[in-house]
Design a protein around this motif. Structure first.
Motif, PDB file in Angstrom:
ATOM      1  N   PRO A  77      40.650  12.433  37.608  1.00  0.00           N
ATOM      2  CA  PRO A  77      39.717  12.248  38.833  1.00  0.00           C
ATOM      3  C   PRO A  77      38.450  12.679  39.016  1.00  0.00           C
ATOM      4  O   PRO A  77      37.616  13.406  37.874  1.00  0.00           O
ATOM      5  CB  PRO A  77      40.179  13.842  39.867  1.00  0.00           C
ATOM      6  CG  PRO A  77      41.614  13.892  39.128  1.00  0.00           C
ATOM      7  CD  PRO A  77      41.457  13.246  37.834  1.00  0.00           C
ATOM      8  N   LEU A  78      37.564  11.905  39.692  1.00  0.00           N
ATOM      9  CA  LEU A  78      36.093  12.206  39.922  1.00  0.00           C
ATOM     10  C   LEU A  78      36.204  13.617  40.577  1.00  0.00           C
ATOM     11  O   LEU A  78      35.880  13.121  42.254  1.00  0.00           O
ATOM     12  CB  LEU A  78      35.250  10.222  40.323  1.00  0.00           C
ATOM     13  CG  LEU A  78      33.877  10.484  40.031  1.00  0.00           C
ATOM     14  CD1 LEU A  78      33.346  11.185  38.685  1.00  0.00           C
ATOM     15  CD2 LEU A  78      33.385   9.527  40.374  1.00  0.00           C
ATOM     16  N   ARG A  79      34.799  13.828  40.800  1.00  0.00           N
ATOM     17  CA  ARG A  79      34.666  14.966  41.443  1.00  0.00           C
ATOM     18  C   ARG A  79      33.804  14.552  42.466  1.00  0.00           C
ATOM     19  O   ARG A  79      33.403  13.187  42.389  1.00  0.00           O
ATOM     20  CB  ARG A  79      33.237  16.053  40.194  1.00  0.00           C
ATOM     21  CG  ARG A  79      34.120  16.745  39.203  1.00  0.00           C
ATOM     22  CD  ARG A  79      33.738  18.421  38.811  1.00  0.00           C
ATOM     23  NE  ARG A  79      31.954  17.979  39.631  1.00  0.00           N
ATOM     24  CZ  ARG A  79      31.563  17.649  38.150  1.00  0.00           C
ATOM     25  NH1 ARG A  79      32.155  17.469  36.601  1.00  0.00           N
ATOM     26  NH2 ARG A  79      30.379  18.280  37.306  1.00  0.00           N
ATOM     27  N   LYS A  80      33.560  15.059  43.939  1.00  0.00           N
ATOM     28  CA  LYS A  80      33.203  14.563  44.481  1.00  0.00           C
ATOM     29  C   LYS A  80      31.878  14.714  44.617  1.00  0.00           C
ATOM     30  O   LYS A  80      30.963  13.623  45.482  1.00  0.00           O
ATOM     31  CB  LYS A  80      33.789  15.298  46.400  1.00  0.00           C
ATOM     32  CG  LYS A  80      33.658  14.292  47.529  1.00  0.00           C
ATOM     33  CD  LYS A  80      33.937  15.753  47.921  1.00  0.00           C
ATOM     34  CE  LYS A  80      34.038  14.800  49.978  1.00  0.00           C
ATOM     35  NZ  LYS A  80      34.405  16.192  51.104  1.00  0.00           N
ATOM     36  N   GLU A  81      30.773  15.692  44.081  1.00  0.00           N
ATOM     37  CA  GLU A  81      29.619  15.761  43.963  1.00  0.00           C
ATOM     38  C   GLU A  81      29.059  14.884  43.484  1.00  0.00           C
ATOM     39  O   GLU A  81      28.010  13.810  43.781  1.00  0.00           O
ATOM     40  CB  GLU A  81      28.983  16.938  43.766  1.00  0.00           C
ATOM     41  CG  GLU A  81      29.687  17.458  42.361  1.00  0.00           C
ATOM     42  CD  GLU A  81      31.040  18.307  41.980  1.00  0.00           C
ATOM     43  OE1 GLU A  81      30.979  18.782  41.237  1.00  0.00           O
ATOM     44  OE2 GLU A  81      31.488  18.067  43.245  1.00  0.00           O
ATOM     45  N   ILE A  82      29.745  14.657  42.219  1.00  0.00           N
ATOM     46  CA  ILE A  82      29.406  13.156  41.948  1.00  0.00           C
ATOM     47  C   ILE A  82      29.636  11.250  42.600  1.00  0.00           C
ATOM     48  O   ILE A  82      28.485  10.450  42.729  1.00  0.00           O
ATOM     49  CB  ILE A  82      30.157  12.797  40.727  1.00  0.00           C
ATOM     50  CG1 ILE A  82      30.130  13.778  39.152  1.00  0.00           C
ATOM     51  CG2 ILE A  82      29.585  11.324  39.117  1.00  0.00           C
ATOM     52  CD1 ILE A  82      30.709  14.285  38.052  1.00  0.00           C
ATOM     53  N   GLU A  83      30.412  11.439  43.195  1.00  0.00           N
ATOM     54  CA  GLU A  83      30.577  10.651  44.406  1.00  0.00           C
ATOM     55  C   GLU A  83      29.128  10.364  45.287  1.00  0.00           C
ATOM     56  O   GLU A  83      28.703   9.465  45.316  1.00  0.00           O
ATOM     57  CB  GLU A  83      32.158  10.805  44.770  1.00  0.00           C
ATOM     58  CG  GLU A  83      33.158  10.331  43.777  1.00  0.00           C
ATOM     59  CD  GLU A  83      34.720  10.326  45.597  1.00  0.00           C
ATOM     60  OE1 GLU A  83      34.689   9.209  45.828  1.00  0.00           O
ATOM     61  OE2 GLU A  83      35.310  10.267  45.125  1.00  0.00           O
ATOM     62  N   GLU A  84      29.249  11.178  45.797  1.00  0.00           N
ATOM     63  CA  GLU A  84      28.473  11.900  46.649  1.00  0.00           C
ATOM     64  C   GLU A  84      26.841  11.111  45.974  1.00  0.00           C
ATOM     65  O   GLU A  84      26.077  10.477  46.809  1.00  0.00           O
ATOM     66  CB  GLU A  84      28.046  12.964  47.369  1.00  0.00           C
ATOM     67  CG  GLU A  84      29.407  13.639  48.405  1.00  0.00           C
ATOM     68  CD  GLU A  84      29.657  14.455  48.503  1.00  0.00           C
ATOM     69  OE1 GLU A  84      29.144  15.864  48.087  1.00  0.00           O
ATOM     70  OE2 GLU A  84      30.091  14.704  50.151  1.00  0.00           O
ATOM     71  N   PHE A  85      26.836  11.904  45.057  1.00  0.00           N
ATOM     72  CA  PHE A  85      25.328  11.370  44.226  1.00  0.00           C
ATOM     73  C   PHE A  85      24.845   9.984  44.218  1.00  0.00           C
ATOM     74  O   PHE A  85      24.062   9.450  44.330  1.00  0.00           O
ATOM     75  CB  PHE A  85      25.611  12.508  43.056  1.00  0.00           C
ATOM     76  CG  PHE A  85      24.074  12.033  41.886  1.00  0.00           C
ATOM     77  CD1 PHE A  85      23.134  12.626  42.247  1.00  0.00           C
ATOM     78  CD2 PHE A  85      25.000  10.695  40.945  1.00  0.00           C
ATOM     79  CE1 PHE A  85      21.923  11.797  40.952  1.00  0.00           C
ATOM     80  CE2 PHE A  85      23.670  10.160  40.351  1.00  0.00           C
ATOM     81  CZ  PHE A  85      22.324  11.299  40.328  1.00  0.00           C
ATOM     82  N   PHE A  86      26.772   9.097  43.495  1.00  0.00           N
ATOM     83  CA  PHE A  86      26.256   7.797  43.090  1.00  0.00           C
ATOM     84  C   PHE A  86      25.791   6.975  44.272  1.00  0.00           C
ATOM     85  O   PHE A  86      24.910   5.675  44.454  1.00  0.00           O
ATOM     86  CB  PHE A  86      27.151   6.948  42.303  1.00  0.00           C
ATOM     87  CG  PHE A  86      26.829   7.586  41.097  1.00  0.00           C
ATOM     88  CD1 PHE A  86      26.032   6.556  40.136  1.00  0.00           C
ATOM     89  CD2 PHE A  86      27.726   8.826  40.839  1.00  0.00           C
ATOM     90  CE1 PHE A  86      26.186   6.608  38.849  1.00  0.00           C
ATOM     91  CE2 PHE A  86      27.067   8.555  38.532  1.00  0.00           C
ATOM     92  CZ  PHE A  86      26.319   8.146  38.296  1.00  0.00           C
ATOM     93  N   SER A  87      26.534   7.628  45.454  1.00  0.00           N
ATOM     94  CA  SER A  87      26.436   6.361  46.599  1.00  0.00           C
ATOM     95  C   SER A  87      25.033   6.389  47.589  1.00  0.00           C
ATOM     96  O   SER A  87      23.943   5.764  47.661  1.00  0.00           O
ATOM     97  CB  SER A  87      27.313   7.816  47.814  1.00  0.00           C
ATOM     98  OG  SER A  87      27.494   7.276  49.232  1.00  0.00           O
ATOM     99  N   SER A  88      24.555   7.767  47.048  1.00  0.00           N
ATOM    100  CA  SER A  88      22.985   8.509  47.784  1.00  0.00           C
ATOM    101  C   SER A  88      22.194   7.626  47.245  1.00  0.00           C
ATOM    102  O   SER A  88      20.864   7.503  47.737  1.00  0.00           O
ATOM    103  CB  SER A  88      22.572  10.028  47.967  1.00  0.00           C
ATOM    104  OG  SER A  88      22.307  10.412  46.055  1.00  0.00           O
ATOM    105  N   ILE A  89      22.933   7.052  45.851  1.00  0.00           N
ATOM    106  CA  ILE A  89      21.484   6.061  45.138  1.00  0.00           C
ATOM    107  C   ILE A  89      21.250   4.188  45.801  1.00  0.00           C
ATOM    108  O   ILE A  89      21.113   3.797  44.948  1.00  0.00           O
ATOM    109  CB  ILE A  89      21.315   6.479  43.805  1.00  0.00           C
ATOM    110  CG1 ILE A  89      23.020   6.287  42.830  1.00  0.00           C
ATOM    111  CG2 ILE A  89      20.431   8.013  43.083  1.00  0.00           C
ATOM    112  CD1 ILE A  89      22.374   5.716  41.517  1.00  0.00           C
ATOM    113  N   GLY A  90      22.108   4.252  46.073  1.00  0.00           N
ATOM    114  CA  GLY A  90      22.945   2.953  46.546  1.00  0.00           C
ATOM    115  C   GLY A  90      24.381   2.363  45.460  1.00  0.00           C
ATOM    116  O   GLY A  90      24.317   1.593  45.500  1.00  0.00           O
TER     117      GLY A  90
END
Length: 594
Positions: free
Chosen positions: A344-357
């Motif tokens: 599993p990948l932590r949700k905050e890491i998903e959000e971090f990478f999404s925010s940088i495109g």
């Protein structure tokens, strides 16, 4: 066309003869080969196998680190309809003896002297093993060991065509031995059609082609990288091989891949490093937080198919220049596909990478499913989930919340183990051993491993992974292992991240050096304080009553991490048994003193 990877590879070679197929860094330069050259090497391997009498269905072992030769041998074995049996380059003599003996390998390809000597140390116990071929030979090779260059043979096109002409999609492509966290590893039998069907399922939701290229740094012996590399090469894309995974940060920048499949560890490291770089300055932290917020607002609108408001769009170029572009550069530039599996990948890491495109398309799978079960994609994406089931697959939730899967890529069974096969596959449904649910939008959410569920003496069931994820949200922690099965309380072992400890010690002006801080009470007190804060909202029975710091690294070499860098809980519990017993002894004393 036949659903067999060697047949499909021949079609790819004919379609993209001059495209670069493989690439690897040697000293300070790239060594490459075109698909035409790659095809010639495949046929030379295949002819060598025919020359020593390998028949359809014979098992052929592969024991080396990532390199183009790995794939040449893989497709060469498929060309003569052999069955590839990969071994991890970290395998011990005991593991080698079990896998080679159980699969009855006739020939084993090894990488270098280290792998060769480990095989030779148990060869006398392996009467089935006739030939050892070494890719990187050394002086005075022992009897019975030949170099890869000497093994390669001039192809007899008619003989190869005759053998391959009998190929079927139901042929076994591989026997892959599971990591074996309990008992001996079992040999998972995977068919060619399972690998081909996965490629076709991915093509329906991802758009990438020969102009794209991938970086293979996860072990090719693992199903995730093996299956992905098969897709990459069959699509006519270039595959860059990373022999030593520890060099992946440098290789990302050098290779600038447009395709990347990883396990969470890489993304966690980038996340932690980015936060650590701004931790010493309030101004940097403010800019960093602002830039991520700007990116998140814009990306949220993009995912919903809307145009972001002018307010957020206007701030994006500056946020990108100051923060986003630097992280993307560290990842080797923008990606057509950026995927994550294995854990599993932590949700905050998903959000971090999404925010940088750079959205990460998380997925779920297991070796027994070749390995894909579900994944997020550009057309179906939801944070905190493992995506939707692959095309042609079905999901069901069984007893105790266990995820069951049925699809065209389910294994043929376990090699020479009918009892285990019958237990794993019932009425066509693969029992995954993972707990979770399918939400109302059809997205799979995995909550934990069935065998990892902690049952305390009080009868409370505690799922460790979500709690460990909460703790690992703090960059100070590199690993966290929750304990408490058949115990009165939940406790915790943590492994602090060394760079974070160094930064913390300097900031708090602790006396001594890093080694002193790792063993000192100041760090332990800080660790306990942070764990208490992070878990404060949990029910009392799920909060760790005591925490201890592990004094040893967790690595693949010492058996405490799997090849996809997941923690082996049982091995960790055994290694730190004294530390764990000491924690519970302290808790017992505290209880008796009351």
């Amino acid at each position: 066309m036949i659903e067999q990877i060697a047949v499909r590879m021949r079609a790819t070679i004919a379609e993209h003869p001059h495209n670069t197929a493989t690439r690897i860094r040697v000293d300070d330069a790239w060594r490459t080969q075109t698909f035409t050259e790659f095809g010639k090497r495949i046929d030379a391997v295949a002819q060598g196998l025919l020359d020593i009498g390998i028949e359809a269905g014979d098992r052929v072992g592969l024991f080396l680190n990532n390199c183009p030769e790995w794939s040449e041998i893989d497709f060469g074995v498929a060309t003569v309809r052999g069955v590839l049996v990969p071994l991890y380059a970290t395998s011990t003599p005991t593991q080698i003896r079990h896998i080679v003996g159980d699969s009855e390998l006739r020939i084993l390809f090894v990488g270098n002297r280290s792998e060769c000597e480990r095989v030779l140390s148990v060869k006398s116990e392996l009467p089935c093993l006739e030939t050892i071929v070494i890719v990187k030979p050394y002086d005075d090779l022992p009897e019975g060991v030949i170099s890869f260059a000497d093994f390669l043979s001039t192809p007899d096109d008619a003989a190869l065509a005759a053998r391959l002409g009998e190929a079927e999609g139901s042929d076994l492509a591989s026997i892959i031995y599971t990591s074996g966290t309990t008992g001996d590893p079992k040999g998972v039998m995977l068919e060619h059609k399972a690998l081909v069907r996965q490629k076709e399922a991915l093509e329906k939701v991802f758009e990438f082609g020969p102009e794209d290229h991938s970086l293979a740094f996860l072990p090719l012996s693992h199903t995730l990288e093996r299956a992905w590399t098969t897709v990459v090469l069959l699509k006519g894309c270039m595959n860059t091989y990373v022999e030593n995974a520890r060099t992946v940060a440098d290789q990302l920048v050098l290779a600038r891949p447009t395709l990347l499949v990883s396990v969470p560890k890489l993304y966690e490291t980038v996340f932690s490093t980015a936060h650590a770089k701004v931790s010493s300055s309030a101004v940097k932290r403010h800019i960093f937080t602002w830039a991520l917020q700007v990116g998140a607002r814009n990306q949220h609108s993009f995912r919903k198919g809307r145009t972001p408001s002018l307010w957020w769009r206007a701030q994006l170029p500056l946020a990108d220049k100051l923060v986003h572009s630097n992280v993307r550069a560290a990842m080797g530039g923008t990606k057509t596909v950026l995927a994550c599996g294995g854990a599993p990948l932590r949700k905050e890491i998903e959000e971090f990478f999404s925010s940088i495109g750079m959205p990460i398309y998380t997925g779920y799978g297991l070796t027994e499913a070749s390995p894909l079960v579900s994944f997020n994609s550009p057309g179906g994406f939801k944070f905190g989930t493992a995506g939707r089931v692959i095309v042609g697959g079905e999901l069901r939730v069984g007893e105790l919340g266990e995820i069951l899967y049925k699809g065209p890529n389910v294994m043929a069974g376990y090699w020479h183990n009918d009892e285990a096969t019958a237990e794993a596959i019932q009425d066509g449904w693969l029992h995954t051993g993972d707990i979770g649910y399918v939400d109302t939008d059809g997205y799979l959410v995995i909550t934990d491993r069935l065998k990892d569920i902690i049952v305390t003496l009080g009868g409370k069931n505690v799922a460790p992974q979500p709690i460990e994820g909460m703790i690992l949200a703090d960059p100070l922690f590199e690993h966290a292992v929750l304990l408490g099965d058949n115990r009165p309380y939940i406790t915790l072992l943590v492994k602090p991240a060394l760079p974070q400890v160094e930064e913390l010690g300097k900031m708090k002006q602790w006396p001594g050096e890093v080694a002193d801080w790792l063993a000192g009470n100041e760090l332990l007190d800080e660790v306990k304080r942070r764990v208490a804060e992070l878990t404060a909202m949990l029910p009392s029975q799920e909060r760790p009553r005591e925490t201890a710091v592990m004094d040893d690294e967790l690595t693949m070499d010492n058996g405490m991490l799997t090849p996809t860098l997941k923690v082996r809980r049982r091995q960790v519990e055994e290694r730190f048994k004294a530390l764990i017993e000491d924690m519970y002894a302290r808790l017992d004393r505290l209880r008796s003193d009351r």
